[in-house]
Write an enzyme that holds these catalytic residues in place. Structure first.
Site, mmCIF file in Angstrom:
data_model
loop_
_atom_site.group_PDB
_atom_site.id
_atom_site.type_symbol
_atom_site.label_atom_id
_atom_site.label_comp_id
_atom_site.label_asym_id
_atom_site.label_seq_id
_atom_site.Cartn_x
_atom_site.Cartn_y
_atom_site.Cartn_z
ATOM 1 N N ASP A 179 52.931 38.116 70.164
ATOM 2 C CA ASP A 179 52.712 38.253 71.606
ATOM 3 C C ASP A 179 53.519 39.424 72.101
ATOM 4 O O ASP A 179 53.186 39.767 73.228
ATOM 5 C CB ASP A 179 53.010 36.888 72.451
ATOM 6 N N ASP A 228 54.720 34.970 64.534
ATOM 7 C CA ASP A 228 55.932 35.151 65.264
ATOM 8 C C ASP A 228 56.255 33.857 65.838
ATOM 9 O O ASP A 228 55.384 33.017 65.775
ATOM 10 C CB ASP A 228 55.416 36.106 66.375
ATOM 11 N N ASP A 279 55.516 43.002 67.732
ATOM 12 C CA ASP A 279 54.680 42.513 67.040
ATOM 13 C C ASP A 279 53.477 43.395 66.658
ATOM 14 O O ASP A 279 52.759 43.016 65.780
ATOM 15 C CB ASP A 279 54.159 41.065 67.424
#
Length: 774
Positions: A495, A300, A499
């Site tokens: 985080d 990410d 996700d």
């Protein structure tokens, strides 16, 4: 393998078996009892394995225990039972940590909603909200259902998109459940029920992906697939050749896979212990095994490879306006605002050491920004609402688009006076961490982000990533994980709540939980409890080393067992002697496996070097305004040579001579010698020293221009020199921050005492594609 018996019960079983084996010297019947207990235990595990369609080491242990009973070699059976119980207890210890659950993800979902009914606002369970209800969402609250805005608002959408900055939504725009209201209170008309809304979809995706994770065969079981048929073949041949079943039993006893049952879980448990000391919680031993085989990492962006919060990177001003004065006006107003960008503006003023006065009559204006009065000047900070922006403002907009940055405008008495460029900056340790991942065997790095394509491409270009997937929703991330899994074992790192499905679907999910969502930490297989992602490289390196030691220890034990099997087949080892030899083999294999406790060998940064890094990192932050003066002087030359431009160019030369060059020279003579041993000696620091020389050269060239009055024929070379200095300084500072400053480890935390609770941060970005917010 999931532990069939509670770990504490396993420890008790091992203790009882050990006592029975020793006491059997006086009471031989205890050996028989221990053998029977071991046989019952091993048979129960074989049955469990077969029901799960697994074939493992327990089969061979069961056969050898049965053989010792048939031929009356009860001491050998007791020894095998003891080793079997010890192996299972060690594996249970390695895997007894908490497993995945989605409680935190579910807990974040709103339980109630404020609904306007019959002229009053009433609080009702979120399940009772129906399509058409008008829902009131206060500042800081999570939107409970998908709805259409009845007035403009500003939202943090990071929970669903991971985008770094707030997004403004106009009247009639649809906002999704799970996003946070980052502005004034708004009302939305529900367009879906709660169980059909976006956030509920994220929860379902995480549950489905988690349920679809296939069990991974244990390392010991993969060895057993080869060892079991070989052992049975050798035992059969020995029986046929000697005509004595005792010899066959001796072969099976020496072939009992105690090195696999002991050494492998010891190595894996040692690796888990090493990772915990590095600030990483690995939830079970199987995760560490999988981490050791990972070849692809899906990352990410926001909060993972970037800081996860907006920061003012540059202040562009109207002609004749001082940047510090504009920043002071903005900070005075934003100091009273709870907006996420307000924090960035105030932080920028603090870094620049700008005195901030008190603003009066401060208020938030939805769709415009914050307004207030500072020293008699009406100041607006936020969105540009001027119909025909002046030329400098149009240049600032183009600059923001080229830099993939957001813009916070500062207007004084209705006129724009400054544009503050805002970006979510890369983590200083990101580039170094990704290089370490590649060195550890992760040969494919993919960025999957909900952010815009131009922002994602900019980040990927700096970090040298292999592929970029932008504008990704949670389902897109899961799909990308599935694609990569078909190529190689895949790790997903993130985080945010958005996700969580991807982390659950990946072979290994790693949560950056220091800033991220609790739900992500609960779904993930490993959690970075410390700030920063350099721990990601630590855990992969440690897992790779632990996996290698486990394989080495198992191979060592199995190899020696094969030699013992051959000796037993030729009659040189009786069953009891074979069991003792097997125990010696266990000691060697386990002793080798214990090396995993040391983790990945990596020397710490010396105290002197650590202090210098801390000092020069702080100086980098202090020099941000000096570097801005250099860039500002280059920009000012676009209008030619005037008295004001002449003053700005000379001011740039002064900050170079008085502030930047002393810093660079101190680095050359103090910092570089201290870090040289950690970066390859003199050859390692040579390129950075060359950067210092280039900064000195360009500064001297600029000084030669300023020996007299500036003229128009100097403009081209002056601009080239100043822009060259800006480029070299930007690159040089970034290289030092990524290659040198990232060497210093943060203060250690006693993770046994530390309690950390990850929560979703208020971070997001302009989903409308424009460069302005509010």
């Amino acid at each position: 393998m999931d532990t069939r018996v509670p770990w504490r019960t396993q420890v008790v079983i091992v203790g009882v078996l050990a006592v029975a084996t020793l006491a059997g010297m006086a009471f031989p019947a205890l050996w028989l009892a221990a053998t029977l207990a071991g046989l019952a235990y091993s048979m129960s595990m074989v049955v469990t394995d077969l029901r799960a369609r697994r074939f493992g080491t327990d089969v061979l242990a069961t056969l050898s225990l049965t053989g010792t009973l048939v031929v009356g070699e009860h001491l050998a059976g007791a020894l095998i039972a003891l080793m079997l119980g010890t192996g299972q207890a060690l594996e249970g210890y390695a895997q007894r940590r908490a497993h995945r659950d989605l409680d935190a993800l579910l807990a974040r979902a709103p339980r109630t909603a404020r609904v306007r009914r019959a002229g009053a606002v009433v609080e009702v369970p979120v399940a009772e909200v129906v399509v058409g209800d008008v829902v009131v969402v206060r500042s800081g609250e999570v939107v409970p259902v998908d709805g259409r805005l009845l007035e403009a608002g500003t939202f943090d959408e990071s929970a669903l998109t991971g985008e770094p900055l707030p997004v403004s939504r106009a009247v009639d725009a649809v906002v999704r459940s799970g996003v946070c209201n980052a502005g004034a209170a708004v009302t939305v008309r529900a367009v879906r029920r709660a169980d059909q809304s976006a956030y509920a979809g994220v929860v379902r995706l995480a549950e489905q992906a988690l349920a679809g994770v296939a069990p991974v065969a244990r390392l010991a079981d993969r060895f057993a697939v080869v060892l079991v048929p070989v052992a049975l073949a050798v035992a059969g041949v020995a029986w046929w050749w000697a005509g004595d079943p005792v010899r066959a039993v001796a072969v099976l006893v020496t072939a009992t896979p105690c090195p696999l049952l002991l050494a492998v879980p010891v190595a894996i448990a040692g690796g888990m212990s090493a990772t915990s000391r590095r600030g990483v919680v690995v939830k079970d031993g199987a995760v560490l095994e999988r981490l050791g085989r990972v070849r692809t990492a899906i990352l990410d962006k926001t909060g993972t490879v970037t800081v996860g919060a907006p920061a003012v990177t540059e202040v562009l001003t109207a002609p004749g306006v001082d940047a510090n004065r504009a920043l002071a006006l903005a900070a005075a107003v934003e100091n009273e605002s709870p907006h996420v960008l307000a924090t960035a503006v105030v932080a920028a003023a603090r870094r620049a050491r700008v005195p901030v006065t008190v603003a009066t009559a401060v208020r938030e204006v939805p769709g415009s920004g914050a307004r207030g009065v500072v020293d008699g000047v009406a100041v607006t900070v936020g969105r540009l609402v001027v119909a025909d922006p002046p030329g400098w403002a149009r240049s600032a907009l183009r600059r923001a688009q080229l830099d993939a940055a957001g813009v916070v405008w500062v207007c004084a008495d209705g006129e724009p006076v400054a544009a503050m460029l805002v970006r979510d900056e890369l983590r200083p340790e990101a580039a170094r961490t990704l290089r370490r991942l590649r060195a550890a065997g992760v040969d494919r790095l993919v960025l999957v982000t909900g952010d815009r394509r131009e922002v994602a491409d900019d980040v990927a270009g700096v970090l040298g990533l292999d592929e970029v997937v932008a504008d990704a929703r949670p389902e897109t991330k899961v799909e990308q994980v599935r694609i990569e899994q078909r190529r190689a074992p895949t790790m997903a790192v993130g985080d945010g709540v958005n996700d969580a499905p991807a982390l659950a679907a990946a072979d290994v999910g790693v949560a950056v939980a220091a800033r991220g969502a609790t739900a992500t930490a609960q779904v993930a297989d490993a959690v970075l409890t410390d700030e920063g992602i350099d721990r990601l490289a630590d855990v992969v390196e440690t897992a790779r080393r632990a996996h290698g030691i486990a394989v080495q220890s198992a191979a060592l034990g199995v190899g020696l067992s094969v030699v013992a099997m051959v000796a037993a087949a030729f009659g040189f080892l009786a069953p009891a002697a074979g069991a003792l030899v097997q125990e010696l083999i266990d000691v060697l294999a386990v002793g080798n496996a214990l090396r995993a406790l040391r983790g990945n060998a990596r020397s710490d940064v010396p105290v002197i070097a650590r202090g210098l890094i801390t000092r020069f990192r702080a100086e980098h932050a202090d020099l941000a305004d000096a570097r801005a003066v250099v860039r500002g002087a280059a920009d000012a030359l676009s209008v030619g040579v005037t008295a004001e431009v002449d003053a700005r160019v000379r001011a740039a030369h002064r900050v170079l001579v008085d502030r930047i060059l002393p810093h660079e020279r101190a680095e050359e003579h103090e910092l570089y010698p201290a870090v040289a041993p950690m970066v390859g000696g003199r050859d390692g620091i040579a390129p950075m020293s060359r950067g210092h020389a280039e900064i000195e050269r360009l500064t001297a060239r600029l000084g030669r221009h300023l020996t007299g009055r500036l003229s128009s024929d100097q403009v081209d070379d002056l601009r080239a020199t100043l822009y060259g200095l800006d480029a070299v300084l930007t690159l040089h500072f970034a290289q030092e921050e990524q290659d040198y400053f990232a060497l210093a480890e943060r203060e250690r935390v006693d993770f046994r005492r530390k309690s950390w609770h990850a929560s979703t941060g208020v971070t997001s970005h302009p989903g409308n594609g424009g460069p302005s917010w509010r």
